[in-house]
Design an enzyme around this catalytic site. Structure first.
Site, PDB file in Angstrom:
ATOM      1  N   LYS A 202       0.852  -1.191   0.000  1.00  9.75           N
ATOM      2  CA  LYS A 202       0.000   0.000   0.000  1.00  9.75           C
ATOM      3  C   LYS A 202       0.887   1.240   0.000  1.00  9.75           C
ATOM      4  CE  LYS A 202      -4.304   1.303  -0.141  1.00  9.75           C
ATOM      5  NZ  LYS A 202      -5.132   0.932  -1.292  1.00  9.75           N
ATOM      6  N   SER A 407      -8.840  -0.392  -4.883  1.00 13.37           N
ATOM      7  CA  SER A 407      -9.025  -0.017  -3.489  1.00 13.37           C
ATOM      8  C   SER A 407     -10.509   0.249  -3.224  1.00 13.37           C
ATOM      9  CB  SER A 407      -8.143   1.190  -3.140  1.00 13.37           C
ATOM     10  OG  SER A 407      -7.784   1.172  -1.776  1.00 13.37           O
TER      11      SER A 407
END
Length: 616
Positions: A202, A407
């Site tokens: 991430k 996401s």
């Protein structure tokens, strides 16, 4: 007796009153004429006569998008000229091409890329499919351009003939993904950025953590750009009949090849087989007059906008009353909390649109076009929940993934009956982060301190002028981990697997649509038309109409948008444009990016589902 003459002061005020009245009447007249022009313009479309035989003039303008961004009409009037032409809908191009292939009046497509600013590889892939379908009709495509950027050339490569200006160039540089890193600058400014995340890939928070990319982020992005570049080069090489690896070799050795051509980059493009003809604008026009239908010394053509209007007029004649509908809703841009304008995705905005669809009996299925890198976790779940409510009414929902659905964009997609992605869609990025800056050190350096009392240890937990307490850090990290766990469970339930299996391919890693299909994150590869066809099958309908939904605008918003469109040209002609040079505007935007990023994603809990590497 003679009438007494008014005094000087009274005569002055009478004169001023007369002048004011005259000005008032003139303004009233101008306003009336102005609104007459506006109202007249509302009923006049770009309906140009269709030639009996001619070319479809395809000249995409600005950036290729799935949804045009809403621009405040008053601001638009005083913005840069041509603001309305900075975006072109991909579906407009696809619809025009798909219709033109069967239209006997259309003999060619004339593709002019000069006005196109760019578009993601997925947008180009979708248009590529439409261009290839058109070519199967046997009608030629001619591409013209003064220069060809990488995205412009991808479309031009579909042409039977590519014509370029002798002073033009084709620049194929490959794909890259680079970020700015702010940790040292933040340290110098004494700004403390507190980062909470789950998922070692991430990378959205990495600019706040160091001076460069982590090994995990580097590997992830390397795989992504290599995969997209492989798609680009193989497609162009196939279209142009070039050997495998030709484009990669040219990009890596263009400095040597260019030296051999004495710096003549147009000659190099011709020698390498990238273009077919070098011609000035006048020579290009003369050549087009030879190969296209012509009348009165001009070649016959119809612009895409006018052609689409002819298509709409034709569809109005069809019997639509009572036919079932497939509703197409677009979620384009960052996902934000509350109601948001088009060009961003508002959690409440989409929820209200889905709630309205629930009450419409004629809607038999919904296609949600997701073109978003994510954003607010809270807003993403508001949208997902509204989709769940729709599906409980036995209305199937199909997700069509655009350039990226990652996401928060993938969070939304979990609540669907089927997911259709383009092979170059960027998806995944199943991870969570939170970012909160505090400025206590910056303020203390200026002699500003925060002090006071609270009833608990966390009474001032999100006061940015105070240091973050250990309790606050634990609360934030726990919240991020909880959302990640929920994310895994949502995906596992949707894909009929286990959270641990999803965790292995998650942790914030991004995938292309092609790889996501192999991993079981999507159900099929295809474009928006394929998703609509899938929705119709799930709904059990064959004769249906497509209804593209938009956020409802108030009457005044519609009037103001119409006004801005008509006034835009006049304002530009008067030179009432932004005084700040565009180059300086871009530099300022880049410098402020980290703070804008934190401010824009307005999740109420400061927890985000955002793919920083998506907008390549």
């Amino acid at each position: 007796m003679s009438e007494k003459k008014p005094g000087l002061i009274r005569r002055i005020f009478r004169f001023i009153g007369s002048v004011v009245s005259a000005i008032r009447y003139m303004i009233s007249l101008v306003v009336v004429l102005f609104f007459i022009a506006i109202i007249g313009g509302m009923f006049v479309d770009d309906i140009q006569p269709m030639p009996e035989r001619g070319a479809l003039y395809l000249a995409p303008s600005g950036t290729l998008v799935d949804q045009r961004s809403y621009i405040d009409p008053v601001s638009e009037i005083f913005a840069q000229p041509g603001q309305r032409d900075t975006e072109t809908l991909v579906r407009d191009i696809v619809q025009a091409l798909d219709h033109a292939q069967y239209d006997e009046r259309i003999t060619h497509v004339l593709l002019d890329t000069n006005y196109m600013a760019g578009g993601s590889i997925a947008k180009l892939e979708e248009i590529s499919g439409a261009l290839q379908r058109f070519k199967r009709s046997g009608k030629p495509i001619v591409a013209i351009g003064d220069n060809f950027s990488q995205s412009q050339y991808f479309l031009a490569a579909h042409a039977d003939e590519i014509i370029m200006n002798p002073l033009g160039r084709v620049m194929l540089t490959g794909f890259g993904s680079y970020s700015n890193y702010y940790k040292e600058a933040l340290d110098k400014l004494k700004i403390n950025v507190h980062v909470f995340r789950v998922g070692k890939y991430k990378s959205a928070v990495e600019p706040f953590l160091g001076k460069g990319m982590s090994d995990e982020a580097r590997a992830d992005r390397r795989d992504l750009v290599d995969s997209l570049w492989q798609f680009y080069t193989s497609r162009v090489e196939q279209l142009r009949g070039l050997p495998n690896g030709a484009l990669n070799d040219l990009a890596n050795n263009i400095h040597l090849r260019l030296a051999e051509e004495n710096g003549d980059i147009a000659a190099l493009a011709l020698q390498q087989g990238l273009i077919d003809r070098i011609a000035t604008r006048s020579e290009t026009k003369a050549h087009l007059l030879e190969i296209l239908p012509q009348s009165n010394g001009e070649f016959d053509s119809v612009p895409m906008a006018a052609y689409l209007n002819h298509m709409k007029l034709g569809s109005l004649k069809a019997v639509n009353k009572g036919r079932p509908e497939i509703a197409v809703v677009v979620a384009s841009g960052a996902i934000l909390d509350g109601n948001q304008p088009e060009g961003t995705v508002g959690g409440d905005t989409l929820a209200e649109m889905f709630a309205a669809i629930e009450d419409e009996d004629q809607v038999k299925a919904v296609v949600l076009r997701v073109d978003s890198p994510g954003g607010s976790a809270f807003a993403s779940d508001v949208i997902r929940d509204s989709i769940a409510s729709l599906r409980k009414r036995n209305i199937p929902v199909v997700i069509s993934m655009g350039s990226y659905a990652a996401s928060g964009g993938y969070w939304i997609a979990t609540e669907s009956d089927k997911i259709v992605a383009l092979s170059t869609t960027i998806t995944g990025s199943i991870g969570v982060f939170g970012v909160i800056p505090t400025f206590e050190d910056s303020l203390s350096a200026m002699g500003v301190y925060s002090d006071g009392v609270g009833t608990t240890n966390i009474a001032g937990m999100l006061q940015l002028s105070r240091a973050m307490t250990p309790e606050t850090k634990m609360i934030m990290q726990s919240g991020v981990e909880h959302v990640y766990s929920r994310f895994l469970n949502l995906v596992a339930d949707a894909r009929e697997t286990t959270p641990s299996a999803i965790h292995e391919i998650a942790q914030g890693r991004v995938w292309t649509g092609k790889k996501a299909l192999e991993l079981g994150l999507v159900d099929a590869l295809g474009d928006l038309n394929d998703a609509i066809a899938s929705a119709a099958i799930l709904a059990g309908v064959s004769d249906y109409k497509i209804n593209y939904r938009r956020k409802p605008l108030s009457f005044m918003e519609q009037v103001m948008m119409e006004i801005s469109g008509n006034v835009d040209a006049a304002v530009g002609a008067m030179g009432l444009q932004s005084w700040l040079p565009m180059s300086l505007q871009r530099q300022l935007a880049s410098a402020l990016k980290p703070l804008q990023f934190l401010d824009a994603l307005n999740d109420p809990n400061h927890v985000y589902l955002y793919c920083e590497s998506c907008p390549l």
